[in-house]
Design a protein around this motif. Structure first.
Motif, mmCIF file in Angstrom:
data_model
loop_
_atom_site.group_PDB
_atom_site.id
_atom_site.type_symbol
_atom_site.label_atom_id
_atom_site.label_comp_id
_atom_site.label_asym_id
_atom_site.label_seq_id
_atom_site.Cartn_x
_atom_site.Cartn_y
_atom_site.Cartn_z
ATOM 1 N N LEU A 123 0.828 -1.199 0.000
ATOM 2 C CA LEU A 123 0.000 0.000 0.000
ATOM 3 C C LEU A 123 0.866 1.255 0.000
ATOM 4 O O LEU A 123 0.599 2.212 -0.724
ATOM 5 C CB LEU A 123 -0.950 -0.007 1.199
ATOM 6 N N SER A 124 1.928 1.262 0.772
ATOM 7 C CA SER A 124 2.850 2.402 0.804
ATOM 8 C C SER A 124 3.451 2.656 -0.568
ATOM 9 O O SER A 124 3.556 3.799 -1.014
ATOM 10 C CB SER A 124 3.974 2.153 1.815
ATOM 11 N N ALA A 125 3.852 1.579 -1.248
ATOM 12 C CA ALA A 125 4.441 1.713 -2.586
ATOM 13 C C ALA A 125 3.420 2.265 -3.581
ATOM 14 O O ALA A 125 3.754 3.118 -4.408
ATOM 15 C CB ALA A 125 4.982 0.365 -3.058
ATOM 16 N N CYS A 126 2.195 1.807 -3.504
ATOM 17 C CA CYS A 126 1.148 2.299 -4.416
ATOM 18 C C CYS A 126 0.839 3.767 -4.155
ATOM 19 O O CYS A 126 0.658 4.551 -5.094
ATOM 20 C CB CYS A 126 -0.117 1.460 -4.274
ATOM 21 N N ALA A 183 -7.052 2.187 9.867
ATOM 22 C CA ALA A 183 -5.906 1.394 10.338
ATOM 23 C C ALA A 183 -4.863 1.228 9.236
ATOM 24 O O ALA A 183 -3.656 1.254 9.508
ATOM 25 C CB ALA A 183 -6.379 0.030 10.829
ATOM 26 N N HIS A 184 -5.313 1.074 7.986
ATOM 27 C CA HIS A 184 -4.368 0.997 6.873
ATOM 28 C C HIS A 184 -3.570 2.291 6.759
ATOM 29 O O HIS A 184 -2.344 2.269 6.601
ATOM 30 C CB HIS A 184 -5.096 0.753 5.549
ATOM 31 N N LEU A 185 -4.265 3.425 6.819
ATOM 32 C CA LEU A 185 -3.573 4.716 6.721
ATOM 33 C C LEU A 185 -2.591 4.900 7.860
ATOM 34 O O LEU A 185 -1.466 5.356 7.656
ATOM 35 C CB LEU A 185 -4.576 5.865 6.705
ATOM 36 N N GLN A 186 -3.002 4.564 9.054
ATOM 37 C CA GLN A 186 -2.110 4.676 10.212
ATOM 38 C C GLN A 186 -0.874 3.794 10.012
ATOM 39 O O GLN A 186 0.245 4.186 10.327
ATOM 40 C CB GLN A 186 -2.854 4.267 11.488
ATOM 41 N N GLY A 187 -1.085 2.616 9.453
ATOM 42 C CA GLY A 187 0.013 1.677 9.241
ATOM 43 C C GLY A 187 1.033 2.151 8.222
ATOM 44 O O GLY A 187 2.216 1.853 8.341
ATOM 45 N N VAL A 188 0.592 2.900 7.200
ATOM 46 C CA VAL A 188 1.526 3.329 6.157
ATOM 47 C C VAL A 188 2.276 4.601 6.505
ATOM 48 O O VAL A 188 3.265 4.933 5.852
ATOM 49 C CB VAL A 188 0.835 3.524 4.783
ATOM 50 N N LEU A 189 1.868 5.320 7.513
ATOM 51 C CA LEU A 189 2.476 6.619 7.809
ATOM 52 C C LEU A 189 3.984 6.553 7.990
ATOM 53 O O LEU A 189 4.706 7.433 7.527
ATOM 54 C CB LEU A 189 1.825 7.257 9.032
ATOM 55 N N ALA A 190 4.496 5.526 8.628
ATOM 56 C CA ALA A 190 5.934 5.426 8.870
ATOM 57 C C ALA A 190 6.709 5.141 7.584
ATOM 58 O O ALA A 190 7.902 5.439 7.502
ATOM 59 C CB ALA A 190 6.221 4.337 9.897
ATOM 60 N N ARG A 191 6.041 4.581 6.568
ATOM 61 C CA ARG A 191 6.718 4.189 5.334
ATOM 62 C C ARG A 191 6.357 5.070 4.137
ATOM 63 O O ARG A 191 6.969 4.945 3.088
ATOM 64 C CB ARG A 191 6.352 2.755 4.978
ATOM 65 N N LEU A 192 5.383 5.917 4.284
ATOM 66 C CA LEU A 192 4.846 6.661 3.152
ATOM 67 C C LEU A 192 5.835 7.708 2.653
ATOM 68 O O LEU A 192 6.366 8.498 3.421
ATOM 69 C CB LEU A 192 3.535 7.333 3.565
ATOM 70 N N GLN A 193 6.069 7.696 1.337
ATOM 71 C CA GLN A 193 6.933 8.676 0.685
ATOM 72 C C GLN A 193 6.059 9.777 0.096
ATOM 73 O O GLN A 193 4.957 9.511 -0.372
ATOM 74 C CB GLN A 193 7.737 8.003 -0.428
ATOM 75 N N PRO A 194 6.538 11.005 0.084
ATOM 76 C CA PRO A 194 5.750 12.099 -0.489
ATOM 77 C C PRO A 194 5.433 11.856 -1.965
ATOM 78 O O PRO A 194 6.229 11.280 -2.700
ATOM 79 C CB PRO A 194 6.663 13.315 -0.327
ATOM 80 N N SER A 195 4.262 12.299 -2.380
ATOM 81 C CA SER A 195 3.833 12.187 -3.767
ATOM 82 C C SER A 195 2.889 13.341 -4.070
ATOM 83 O O SER A 195 2.133 13.770 -3.206
ATOM 84 C CB SER A 195 3.106 10.854 -4.001
ATOM 85 N N ASN A 196 2.939 13.829 -5.290
ATOM 86 C CA ASN A 196 2.022 14.886 -5.716
ATOM 87 C C ASN A 196 0.858 14.349 -6.529
ATOM 88 O O ASN A 196 0.125 15.120 -7.150
ATOM 89 C CB ASN A 196 2.774 15.961 -6.501
#
Length: 90
Positions: free
Chosen positions: A31-34, A48-61
């Motif tokens: 999910l983080s990669a997508c 819960a999915h959003l909370q889980g990706v926060l530590a791995r999420l890279q900025p995107s426009n």
């Protein structure tokens, strides 16, 4: 089942693709990669999915459309995701 049908058929009937993510431990990584992709995508996730990706999420426009349901969504999670995905729609 009903919530999934609207996401799947709408995309498929219009010639678009659908990506189903793994269940379990790989889900957050995938999910983080997508979410980091630059093309605009539609996501149906839980808070819960959003909370889980926060530590791995890279900025995107990308102007992702993020549909959140299934449990309460806190404004702090939205603010954190929006800081990394400023063009996203919730």
């Amino acid at each position: 089942f009903d919530a999934t049908v609207t996401s799947l058929w709408g995309a498929l009937v219009n010639g678009l693709g659908v990506v189903l993510l793994s269940d379990g431990e790989q889900l957050i990584t995938e999910l983080s990669a997508c979410l980091a992709r630059e093309e605009s995508l539609l996501f149906k996730v839980t808070p819960a999915h959003l909370q889980g990706v926060l530590a791995r999420l890279q900025p995107s426009n990308a102007a992702h459309h993020i549909v959140v349901g299934g449990e309460a969504l806190s404004s702090s999670v939205v603010a954190q995701v929006w800081a990394l995905l400023p063009q996203a729609y919730f």
